[in-house]
Design a protein around this motif. Structure first.
Motif, short mmCIF file in Angstrom:
data_model
loop_
_atom_site.label_atom_id
_atom_site.label_comp_id
_atom_site.label_asym_id
_atom_site.label_seq_id
_atom_site.Cartn_x
_atom_site.Cartn_y
_atom_site.Cartn_z
N ALA A 1 0.83 -1.28 0.00
CA ALA A 1 0.01 -0.03 0.09
C ALA A 1 0.79 1.18 -0.01
O ALA A 1 0.73 2.30 -0.49
N ASP A 2 1.96 1.16 0.84
CA ASP A 2 2.96 2.45 0.68
C ASP A 2 3.70 2.42 -0.63
O ASP A 2 3.74 3.84 -1.21
N ILE A 3 3.85 1.33 -1.44
CA ILE A 3 4.40 1.57 -2.77
C ILE A 3 3.25 2.42 -3.65
O ILE A 3 3.62 3.14 -4.42
N GLU A 4 1.91 1.81 -3.53
CA GLU A 4 1.07 2.31 -4.27
C GLU A 4 0.73 3.82 -4.09
O GLU A 4 0.70 4.56 -5.03
N THR A 5 1.03 4.15 -2.79
CA THR A 5 0.83 5.56 -2.51
C THR A 5 1.96 6.58 -2.82
O THR A 5 1.67 7.46 -3.42
N ALA A 6 3.29 5.82 -2.77
CA ALA A 6 4.29 6.69 -3.46
C ALA A 6 4.25 6.76 -4.84
O ALA A 6 4.47 7.88 -5.60
N VAL A 7 3.94 5.85 -5.58
CA VAL A 7 3.62 5.82 -7.06
C VAL A 7 2.53 6.94 -7.44
O VAL A 7 2.50 7.63 -8.29
N LEU A 8 1.56 6.87 -6.85
CA LEU A 8 0.45 7.74 -7.27
C LEU A 8 0.79 9.27 -6.76
O LEU A 8 0.33 10.03 -7.37
N LEU A 9 1.40 9.36 -5.45
CA LEU A 9 2.00 10.84 -5.29
C LEU A 9 2.70 11.19 -6.63
O LEU A 9 2.84 12.47 -6.72
N LEU A 10 3.73 10.31 -7.07
CA LEU A 10 4.51 10.97 -8.15
C LEU A 10 3.70 11.42 -9.36
O LEU A 10 3.86 12.05 -10.13
N VAL A 11 2.77 10.22 -9.59
CA VAL A 11 1.92 10.31 -10.86
C VAL A 11 0.99 11.90 -10.91
O VAL A 11 1.09 12.44 -11.89
N VAL A 12 0.26 12.04 -9.64
CA VAL A 12 -0.56 13.11 -9.60
C VAL A 12 0.45 14.46 -9.32
O VAL A 12 0.10 15.51 -10.19
#
Length: 120
Positions: free
Chosen positions: A104-115
């Motif tokens: 879940a933390d990996i997904e959050t970091a990737v979404l933070l980057l994408v946004v």
């Protein structure tokens, strides 16, 4: 001149005769852009055990949006990369490393980057 990016008006960009092209001691706009998400992540460190990561990520998104609005596209991209890196380093376990244990933390970091990249 903008505080976060150091962008000057076009009439000041022309080099004046007799002046060197750069000034000693100045900080590049991309370095300032990367420091703002770092400072926001640093402000969240005392609360990292009580604050969920999905609640910490929007705070860093606000930092990226502020840099993107006040600066250039490059500054926004640098801020997005910086926000994702500092989220990983200071707000996910194991702390103070660039490792992430939870999916879940990996997904959050990737979404933070994408946004951040989309906003920029």
């Amino acid at each position: 001149m903008s505080i976060l990016t150091g962008i000057r008006s076009p009439h000041r960009l022309a080099r004046r005769p007799g002046r060197p092209p750069g000034r000693a001691g100045t900080v590049s706009p991309s370095r300032r852009a990367s420091s703002f998400p770092f400072l926001m992540a640093l402000a969240l460190v005392p609360f990292r055990t009580d604050l969920s990561h999905t609640n910490a990520a929007p705070v860093l998104v606000v930092a990226v949006v502020a840099v993107a609005v006040l600066g250039s596209r490059t500054a926004g991209v640098v801020a997005a990369l910086s926000a994702a890196a500092w989220f990983d380093f200071s707000l996910t376990r194991p702390y103070d490393t660039f490792d992430i244990e939870a999916t879940a933390d990996i997904e959050t970091a990737v979404l933070l980057l994408v946004v951040g990249l989309i906003v920029s």
